[in-house]
Design a protein around this motif. Structure first.
Motif, PDB file in Angstrom:
ATOM      1  N   SER A  63      -0.067   8.927  -9.039  1.00 28.60           N
ATOM      2  CA  SER A  63      -0.116   7.505  -9.384  1.00 28.60           C
ATOM      3  C   SER A  63      -1.168   7.196 -10.431  1.00 28.60           C
ATOM      4  O   SER A  63      -1.062   6.206 -11.144  1.00 28.60           O
ATOM      5  N   PRO A  98       2.140   4.996 -11.925  1.00 26.95           N
ATOM      6  CA  PRO A  98       2.211   4.410 -10.572  1.00 26.95           C
ATOM      7  C   PRO A  98       3.637   4.226 -10.060  1.00 26.95           C
ATOM      8  O   PRO A  98       3.864   4.267  -8.846  1.00 26.95           O
ATOM      9  N   SER A 122      -2.334   1.888  -4.996  1.00 29.57           N
ATOM     10  CA  SER A 122      -3.221   0.820  -5.473  1.00 29.57           C
ATOM     11  C   SER A 122      -4.611   1.356  -5.811  1.00 29.57           C
ATOM     12  O   SER A 122      -5.171   0.997  -6.852  1.00 29.57           O
ATOM     13  N   LEU A 126      -4.383   3.406  -8.954  1.00 28.08           N
ATOM     14  CA  LEU A 126      -4.215   2.557 -10.136  1.00 28.08           C
ATOM     15  C   LEU A 126      -5.532   1.897 -10.523  1.00 28.08           C
ATOM     16  O   LEU A 126      -5.894   1.822 -11.707  1.00 28.08           O
ATOM     17  N   ARG A 183      -7.554   4.367 -12.279  1.00 25.49           N
ATOM     18  CA  ARG A 183      -7.074   4.616 -13.635  1.00 25.49           C
ATOM     19  C   ARG A 183      -7.531   3.523 -14.600  1.00 25.49           C
ATOM     20  O   ARG A 183      -7.987   3.793 -15.716  1.00 25.49           O
ATOM     21  N   ALA A 210      -6.754  -3.781  -6.743  1.00 28.02           N
ATOM     22  CA  ALA A 210      -6.090  -3.210  -7.922  1.00 28.02           C
ATOM     23  C   ALA A 210      -5.830  -4.287  -8.960  1.00 28.02           C
ATOM     24  O   ALA A 210      -6.057  -4.087 -10.158  1.00 28.02           O
ATOM     25  N   TRP A 213      -1.553  -1.854 -16.723  1.00 27.16           N
ATOM     26  CA  TRP A 213      -2.064  -1.673 -15.351  1.00 27.16           C
ATOM     27  C   TRP A 213      -2.019  -2.977 -14.564  1.00 27.16           C
ATOM     28  O   TRP A 213      -1.806  -2.960 -13.356  1.00 27.16           O
ATOM     29  N   GLU A 269       1.592  -3.405 -13.464  1.00 24.72           N
ATOM     30  CA  GLU A 269       1.871  -2.481 -12.355  1.00 24.72           C
ATOM     31  C   GLU A 269       1.215  -2.984 -11.063  1.00 24.72           C
ATOM     32  O   GLU A 269       1.830  -2.964  -9.991  1.00 24.72           O
ATOM     33  N   ALA A 270      -0.024  -3.423 -11.179  1.00 22.62           N
ATOM     34  CA  ALA A 270      -0.761  -3.855  -9.987  1.00 22.62           C
ATOM     35  C   ALA A 270      -0.096  -5.064  -9.335  1.00 22.62           C
ATOM     36  O   ALA A 270      -0.058  -5.182  -8.106  1.00 22.62           O
TER      37      ALA A 270
END
Lengths: 482, 482, 482, 482
Positions: free
Chosen positions: C105, C109, C282, C285, C288, C370, C395, C398-399
């Motif tokens: 992930s 993710p 989560s 991420l 990241r 996240a 991000w 995605e979160a």
């Protein structure tokens, strides 16, 4: 450069081609609007690709709404208000509609599909619909403001559109005063129309084309819920100003037009209207591609002079303009003949058979010419002809769709053969051309065609193409001169 | 259906067309890879449209990185490893390169442009570059692994590519042991290549083509910084597997190839390589469109049988296959002749002039044929031919680019006229065909051409097209039979 | 800068967080692959947006094929081969799966959703499936090569996913040895999986959640035809490496898992696996986003020094790293507890109830963290944080999906309340934390929760949020220290 | 539900928030237009992503035309005609502009950027421009029809926008009665404006902010040719109704505003106007996200009732509405104070310093609130909150840009610290709030701030955030009550 000036404006072209052009003032004011307003709208819609469909609202109810930009409707409604639909019924003539279709197609070839299929919905409704159906639905189609309903013609299913007898599997079941249709339409033009004419097969009807009937299907049921479902839009490479989709009919409320036994005739009458429109759009598109090429060739310099002055290119403009005029003459003849016969009913007279042959020749030849001209216009532009940014490549994409829908060249040739074989339509055509063409030429062609028709079936098909092409060119050029 | 089987595989087609085909094992294993792996990669790249350019890194430094997917490089490097570039120098022959280009183009027509321009970079470097330049740059181009450098050929500027004498405004200033170039290249193929050959005009050089010189320009300066700037990529409608962009040269480090006075010859030698590649790609593309049409026609049913069995369509497959073979024969002859003359230097001999005429005929005719075949393949598919989803429409987009870059048909015709006029290349051609064609036919054509060449200049251009087309068809069909 | 180094690598982070980390060598080699290969693939898939679906083949047959690029499958299969699925059954532990999910992930993710739902398909099949079902389907899911089947968990219908008792309207009818399911699934993750577990209601079953059953539904019928239909893919703003669609079940062949009466328990067990995965994704991420912010802050200069050295930003990195560690500790505790209870069956023991509370706390808090961290990372990047080109804004997209699917914060809070109310899970938690936290703190929180639970229902809900948040933070920070 | 009704309409909200609202009739008629017409335009522009730039015309001349759809200009011009620009100069007050900006932002947050930067161009021109400059340029900006010119404010270069002293490298050289600017602007909002104010450094000027000057740069040179070049547009994730690009200045004609030595003051005055607009847009956006959440929560059913009636969610609506009102009060105070001081010149008085602190607090807090509210609105929508199709996710993308441009939260905090430290602005604020807030609270906060300001520099920055946030909330809530 004056000889090419008529290329720049569809109205100037029409004026030169049609003596005593009707509706000239209307066309003038419409052209003014399209010239000044439509270009950014049309190209934005093309660039945007296939529009999104919002299939559900936030509560999860199916709505199947096509997310065109607001300006799409500004453009679309312009044509309806000008009369692509209502004038046919006020004037009892298709001429104003086809004139507008020609003019508008110069600016956006796809938008004329909604107009055409709306016409091809209103026509059978007004001709074959019961008084109750007419009074319920026709006024919506003939409105002159933005509340106008659109029509649509949904025939083709997954097995293809040429062989409707085998291809139409949608079933119609009677249910009280109406019918319920169930099946999938695979290439459904103007998929968000409020009213469609739909080919279906009543339960228990004969197989093949004889078992087909034509139904009127509104977008919403009597109770206000969705009557037809848009499974998805097709990712077409052009004509993005008409949404073409896959339609699911699921016990969809429908109303029979005419009687069930003669549905195939009604279907073919619907196709007549579209096929003739296709020819008018094709010549308008070819003119547009030439107009763009002309504008470029007048300003681009190579080897010290404007490329329009290069002899080879200048010659190509001249000969292509002559061909454009001939192609228009052929398309226009199909309009005039349809205008004579569109209210005829089966059994049809010879004028109808003549129309059919001319319509096949025109559909075939104008589309070929449009494709070839669009290709040539790209080449005139050189490298920038290959760039999406400059919009020239679009005309070839548009033209290719014109060459395919309403029947590819194969279809026109074979159907043209049939009407010559069964109804001797070539002889009707040669009579029709008697004033325009030398008798000896007519005789020669006639006997060549008779020879072809006498061949065994497979051989006849194999040899048909060059002769059909020659017949189209011959007819076009003599109509032009006539 | 066996007669059409060779359409399905480029290698089968090559084997039937070329006796004692060289590199057969290599082609076999390469075809296996492309057949099983390339289709989703190639169509994903086409669907994605013009790739993004990341122009700056997060710190703001220019990087001009083209964001192709990772799998693009897998596909691209496959060809380099197979030898589109290094084999030309190992075998001292262009034949393996063109065989690979043909084979690969069947699967992705655009990817052969990087191969071709890399070849057209390595060739003048190895022929005209100083030993120092060769040892510095050539090994990078001839690598057999994924670290291989790519080449590029950047000639065209904003004023267009046909009239290079007027169009090239990029200026070269001497600076120690190298030159500094400043100017904008408007259609720069393979815009991320590590090394390019670039047309420019040394300060103070003569006007027109005589003042042009050819330079080698690396992507990075000796100090590691960016030497050329990618202003943007062109939104081409096809060949998306080659990035074509606008390049800004700003005091970019460059190295002269050959001597400044004979730059135009070097430039034309570079174009020879591309023009011949264009012909090979065109025939491969036409074959691919036919292969797809065949697969469809074998399964699609209409009127009770597979459409391939409909006489008209079956006949079209037969006659089009014959034309494909002839077009290949013409293209292949341009390969063979180029392989004879590619190492020749000015002043050139008759073999070179013969090559030039054949290359013009082949470029012209194969591209026309590719466009026409791609259009036909769309029509065979009917409605789904117009949908991006099914990939058939792609071949027409690709073909239109082949018809335009490396010179449109106008260009081929006029340049072909010139080499006939100045070098009597038609007579060389007729000698060349003497074994293949009846002497009387050759004589007739010869005198028709002489008559054309004797016309006043404008008239000559106007009348050139049909004769040039006939010459192309004549040559192709006799080479095929020969 | 050394204190922040563990942010750069998921494996370094895992090593610091988990004493005696299992599968360290495997994780090492997997991380090496993802670090070097995945970035261009992952971002190309994100940039491409929702992939196309090819719904029909050229013959018109439904195929519902999702047009991912080839490299998508390279990336996807990497995880299956490494053991996100088969290792759970070889080791009889979910730990290796969740370790891999965390690690992967960090790089993409979305791709962990296919892994998770495959796991959540295999788990009930192996636990509740008949021997015949197991031997027919399980081996396909446990393959270690690219022929592995994927699973999917399709519960949510148009009325929403929270209230399954009211929302699931899909009907199951018995038919011989299997069932036939008819209904629409509105958010169907991994919509092209070969096998799905599906919530449906047997004809005549009780209303509400008690009437639900869980079925196994393969993508293809026993006769090889398509068993489920993909109406369309959702245009999600992120997690584009998992295709989420609308699925039409139409008399689709299905197999009952467990007995019909206890379907709701099986469904919740399926959700347990996803919810815990969501927590692991989560935290990965968030790491990241911090890693990217760190890389930027180390090189960006403002006011004469690297922005990482600006006190305010440096302080934010420090405190956020501490929060990340706590969030991980909470997520990891949910993994450990699930690994204890995933094979338990109803009626469940206290360990299961403890797990449920921890899973709700972890899902809630890690997703909040996240989102907040992704927002902060965009701000650290300033203007380039808002540009699609640089990938930071991804991000946050995605979160936000992580914060919504598997239940929004509202859902976690209310379900958490329920398990505290009905099963006194907070007391189980405080026992669990007894070694880690001061007894007085535990007592205080306990009595506050008891006071909350004693409130009238509406008031209880209104006041729940701050206390639930405090409980999550408290648990996380004491697990970290513990 | 009546308590939430004011969320649905920006005008209702303004009426409730501002006693004796000015321009109420104007706002009413404008709101009517935006409510009925703007939604499809605004979402089409957002969906279309970054627009294309047509960089060259067909002849190759640079034109740098941004291909917005035609309807974009319909929407854009609506605001100019209503008076976002000309009313400021007719009324000698910014109030009508900011009222319109609030109202319009509810419907499209991005379009207010063009309005704001146009205002921020006209303001310094009218304040510092010579009579000749004013009479030449100002009338174009103040037009009330569609020929209005737009303004733009181009400061930021590649090194970032926070540290202008180091970041601005564009050089200005005097040339007769004007200047020539050369440099690259990296984030240039409204990149197609006809007139921009541009930060540059005269040759030989001091380093750092003291050496900056502010110039007026028209899009076209006096000779009609392009004066600024648009290298490309940024691929922003939102605010797509303002084109933000990279601008190349290459000896671009420019005119000095004010005197070169005080450029930094002029630049900060320009930023004041944008920063305040950012606050107004943020509160409008938060309201819009809540309005959409409300409409959804009123119709969505779960667990047997509308989700708005679920106690937790209902409570969240109530408390968030209270926060929205406080955030608006803070933003509006920044408008009122700016309206007092926008015509002041350096050296500034205390009212200006008070404004600066309030503007920092408002920019910071309203953006934080907008982001948090947009996130929450997505969660209220559950799964459909993550789908591009439903448009909710857009508000978070828009909000994130508001949180970043005009300075991130870090920037507001540190600049707020500075104005407290240097100008004791917090004391001015507490005086300002004396009527609204309890004296003891004011005293407590004052001493906490003094304690903070007395810390060593690094420690001060580290501890600043929670106190700054508290100060924003405190100010907002007391202004609301006041």
């Amino acid at each position: 450069m004056a000889p090419f000036d008529s290329l720049r404006s569809p109205l100037d072209f029409l004026r030169a081609a049609i003596p005593a052009l009707a509706h000239s003032d209307l066309l003038q004011s419409e052209q003014r609007w399209w010239q000044s307003e439509s270009a950014p709208i049309s190209s934005a819609i093309d660039r945007a690709g296939t529009p999104w469909v919002r299939m559900h609202d936030a509560s999860g109810a199916r709505i199947d709404e096509i997310l065109y930009p607001a300006e799409y409707y500004t453009m679309l409604h312009r044509g309806y208000r000008a009369g692509v639909l209502w004038r046919a019924f006020e004037d009892k003539s298709l001429v104003p509609a086809y004139l507008l279709i020609h003019l508008i197609s110069f600016f956006d070839p796809g938008i004329c599909c909604p107009y055409t299929v709306s016409l091809a919905t209103a026509a059978p409704l007004s001709k074959y619909g019961s008084p109750a159906l007419q009074s319920r639905f026709l006024p919506h189609l003939l409105k002159r403001d933005d509340t106008v309903w659109q029509g649509a013609t949904w025939m083709t299913e997954i097995a293809g559109g040429s062989d409707l007898g085998a291809g139409v599997k949608t079933v119609a079941r009677p249910s009280g005063d109406h019918w319920l249709l169930t099946g999938d339409k695979y290439f459904a033009s103007n998929a968000h129309a409020q009213l469609a004419v739909v080919a279906a097969r009543p339960e228990g009807a004969a197989p093949g084309v004889r078992g087909l009937a034509l139904f009127l299907v509104p977008r919403f049921r009597a109770d206000g819920s969705l009557n037809v479902f848009l499974r998805r839009l097709k990712d077409k490479t052009a004509t993005r100003s008409v949404p073409t989709g896959e339609i699911e009919l699921r016990d969809s409320e429908a109303y029979l037009l005419g009687d069930a036994g003669s549905g195939i005739y009604l279907i073919l009458e619907v196709l007549n209207i579209s096929r003739v429109a296709n020819s008018m759009v094709s010549v308008a598109l070819a003119q547009r591609a030439m107009a763009d090429a002309l504008a470029y060739a007048e300003t681009r310099i190579a080897f010290g002079r404007r490329i329009l002055e290069h002899p080879l290119l200048h010659h190509q403009f001249e000969s292509r303009l002559a061909s454009l005029r001939a192609a228009f003459a052929l398309a226009w003849e199909s309009v005039r003949l349809l205008d004579e016969v569109w209210l005829a009913r089966p059994p049809y007279n010879d004028r109808y058979h003549l129309f059919r042959l001319v319509a096949h020749l025109a559909k075939y030849w104008t589309a070929e010419f449009a494709v070839d001209t669009a290709k040539w216009a790209m080449e005139v532009h050189g490298g920038i002809g290959t760039l999406a940014e400059f919009g020239i490549e679009r005309w070839l994409r548009e033209a290719m769709i014109l060459a395919i829908w309403e029947g590819t060249s194969h279809r026109q040739i074979l159907d043209g053969l049939e009407v010559m074989e069964r109804k001797h339509a070539h002889k009707l055509l040669f009579d029709h051309l008697a004033e325009h063409a030398p008798a000896s030429d007519l005789r020669d062609l006639d006997s060549e065609i008779d020879r072809l028709l006498a061949l065994p079936s497979a051989e006849k098909e194999i040899q048909a193409e060059p002769l059909f092409r020659r017949l189209a060119l011959f007819t076009a050029s003599h109509l032009l001169r006539g």
